[in-house]
Design an enzyme around this catalytic site. Structure first.
Site, PDB file in Angstrom:
ATOM      1  CG  LEU A   1      -2.101  -1.022   1.072  1.00 62.99           C
ATOM      2  CD1 LEU A   1      -2.927  -1.066   2.344  1.00 62.99           C
ATOM      3  CD2 LEU A   1      -3.011  -0.705  -0.108  1.00 62.99           C
ATOM      4  CB  SER A   2       2.518   3.052  -1.701  1.00 61.82           C
ATOM      5  OG  SER A   2       3.593   3.701  -2.277  1.00 61.82           O
TER       6      SER A   2
ATOM      7  CG  ASP B   1       4.523   3.877  -5.382  1.00 59.98           C
ATOM      8  OD1 ASP B   1       3.725   3.405  -6.214  1.00 59.98           O
ATOM      9  OD2 ASP B   1       5.413   3.208  -4.850  1.00 59.98           O
TER      10      ASP B   1
HETATM   11  P1  NG1 Z   1       5.910  -0.269  -4.508  1.00 61.32           P
HETATM   12  O1  NG1 Z   1       4.922  -1.337  -4.522  1.00 61.32           O
HETATM   13  O2  NG1 Z   1       5.434   0.907  -3.751  1.00 61.32           O
HETATM   14  O3  NG1 Z   1       7.257  -0.707  -4.053  1.00 61.32           O
HETATM   15  C1  NG1 Z   1       7.219   0.096  -6.821  1.00 61.32           C
HETATM   16  C2  NG1 Z   1       7.696   1.459  -7.275  1.00 61.32           C
HETATM   17  C3  NG1 Z   1       6.740   2.084  -8.316  1.00 61.32           C
HETATM   18  C4  NG1 Z   1       6.421   1.108  -9.430  1.00 61.32           C
HETATM   19  C5  NG1 Z   1       5.985  -0.249  -8.834  1.00 61.32           C
HETATM   20  C6  NG1 Z   1       5.772  -1.310  -9.885  1.00 61.32           C
HETATM   21  C7  NG1 Z   1       8.758   2.311  -5.242  1.00 61.32           C
HETATM   22  C8  NG1 Z   1       8.716   3.321  -4.165  1.00 61.32           C
HETATM   23  N1  NG1 Z   1       7.793   2.378  -6.158  1.00 61.32           N
HETATM   24  O4  NG1 Z   1       6.057   0.251  -6.049  1.00 61.32           O
HETATM   25  O5  NG1 Z   1       7.303   3.267  -8.842  1.00 61.32           O
HETATM   26  O6  NG1 Z   1       7.502   0.940 -10.307  1.00 61.32           O
HETATM   27  O7  NG1 Z   1       6.962  -0.758  -7.909  1.00 61.32           O
HETATM   28  O8  NG1 Z   1       4.757  -0.939 -10.751  1.00 61.32           O
HETATM   29  O9  NG1 Z   1       9.662   1.510  -5.301  1.00 61.32           O
END
Ligand code: NG1
Length: 392
Positions: free
Chosen positions: A127-128, A176
């Protein structure tokens, strides 16, 4: 939320700093519906901000250093917000000091703040929470500097993305931070990650969105993520040479990839490129399906997205595959896929809005039977982006 989280952050602030905070910076988490691992190749993504949040209670500090405490970690972080240094991969304080470091290097005069962090956003569960923490902290610094109004949500997102690159060491795309900073209540966002144009998309009322943690922590994900990005960039460079023009991987067509992929790319690059080119098509089709209310077709695109992420992009894991397979067998589920970076983390499940209770219970039981892991699907709703709420 968020009343509880607000009072948790405010109470923690009082306890640690002996006075009341001046304001709260509130930032939502996000879940990506489709368009995975395409943001850093200039593709389209379809995230929505969710009704789970990070809250930063803050006030100007008396001294020169900024101090952050958190309801989830025992230590108090103390740093010079004008020139902070990274604490090494994965440390929570990188996400609070990073935005201040980036604003300072842009020439802004960023004052010291005292801050207390609380969240109802599970960490590492897709969920970022990291982007939410960056955006909320960035807003707290800007607000104390008196310049929150001068910085657009888009510029805030770009600064937080840079913070992630420089302080957390992850060469992430913009998805994100942009969704956390710019979301509109009740809507998903179809983002063109090349020029940052955003179209809002309403979700059909008949569909619910569940986020389901696989219970598998993302191990060594930073290095693997950066490697995927390198694979995509080298594929784009090689295809640009063949095509005689500079292309982003997400703008390469199926026909171009078929014609030049095999001769120009190595096997790994070809698989990565196949995912990105296919996912780009799927995300635009997915938006059409949502607008038409064709939830069966939307669900099929989600299932294809998962297969491609597992087979060609190689970012799934056995547990996520089992979770998605278990979800897709349940009546009333349109589709499911891993969401976010992968390598563990969460799946997103699209199901009938009138079946959330029984579907969640069946999925919990099916996943337990297949893996022995306990999980609890979280129903999420599209929410507004980050903001500052003044307390006095
Ligand atoms: P999350 O799931 O938040 O780690 C990551 C990247 C995004 C995107 C997605 C795959 C970070 C902070 N964000 O998301 O920019 O590339 O993976 O779609 O690493």
């Amino acid at each position: 939320m968020t009343g509880d989280i607000r009072s948790l952050a405010t109470g923690l602030f009082r306890e640690r700093f002996g006075r009341a905070p001046r304001a709260l910076a509130v930032a939502p988490g996000r879940v990506n519906l489709i368009g995975e691992h395409t943001d850093y190749s200039g593709g389209h993504v379809l995230p929505m901000a969710v009704d789970r949040h990070v809250v930063v209670a803050f006030d100007a500090a008396g001294g020169q250093a900024s101090r952050f405490c958190s309801a989830d970690f025992p230590e108090m972080a103390e740093f010079d917000q004008r020139a902070p240094s990274s604490c090494g991969a994965g440390h929570w304080t990188n996400y609070v000091m990073g935005p201040a470091g980036v604003f300072s290097s842009q020439g802004r005069d960023i004052p010291a703040i005292d801050a207390a962090v609380a969240a109802d956003l599970p960490k590492g569960a897709g969920l970022s929470s990291s982007a939410a923490l960056e955006v909320a902290s960035g807003l707290a610094f800007l607000s104390t500097a008196g310049c929150a109004g001068e910085v657009s949500p888009r510029s805030l997102a770009l600064a937080c993305q840079e913070a992630e690159h420089r302080y957390a060491g992850v060469k992430c795309g913009i998805m994100d931070q942009l969704s956390v900073a710019c979301a509109e209540d009740g809507k998903a966002m179809y983002i063109d990650c090349h020029n940052l144009f955003v179209k809002t998309v309403e979700l059909p009322a008949a569909m619910a969105v569940l986020v389901v943690d696989s219970g598998v922590p993302r191990k060594l994900a930073e290095a693997a993520y950066n490697q995927r990005r390198e694979d995509c960039e080298s594929a784009a460079r090689k295809l640009s040479k063949e095509l005689g023009r500079r292309v982003r991987l997400a703008e390469v067509t199926h026909d171009e990839l078929n014609e030049f992929g095999r001769s120009a790319l190595d096997k790994t690059e070809l698989r990565r490129a196949r995912h990105v080119v296919g996912e780009e098509l799927r995300s635009s089709r997915a938006v059409d399906c949502l607008r038409r209310g064709d939830l069966e077709a939307f669900g099929e695109l989600a299932r294809e997205s998962h297969r491609s992420l597992a087979e060609d992009f190689e970012v799934s894991c056995p547990e996520l595959d089992k979770l998605v397979a278990a979800a897709c067998r349940i009546e009333g589920v349109f589709g499911a896929r891993l969401t976010g970076a992968g390598f563990g983390g969460a799946a997103v499940v699209f199901c009938r809005a009138d079946g959330v209770g029984p579907i969640s219970a069946e999925l919990t039981a099916a996943y337990r039977a297949r893996t022995g892991i306990e999980t609890r699907p979280v129903l999420v709703r599209p929410s507004a982006g980050a903001r500052v709420e003044q307390l006095r």
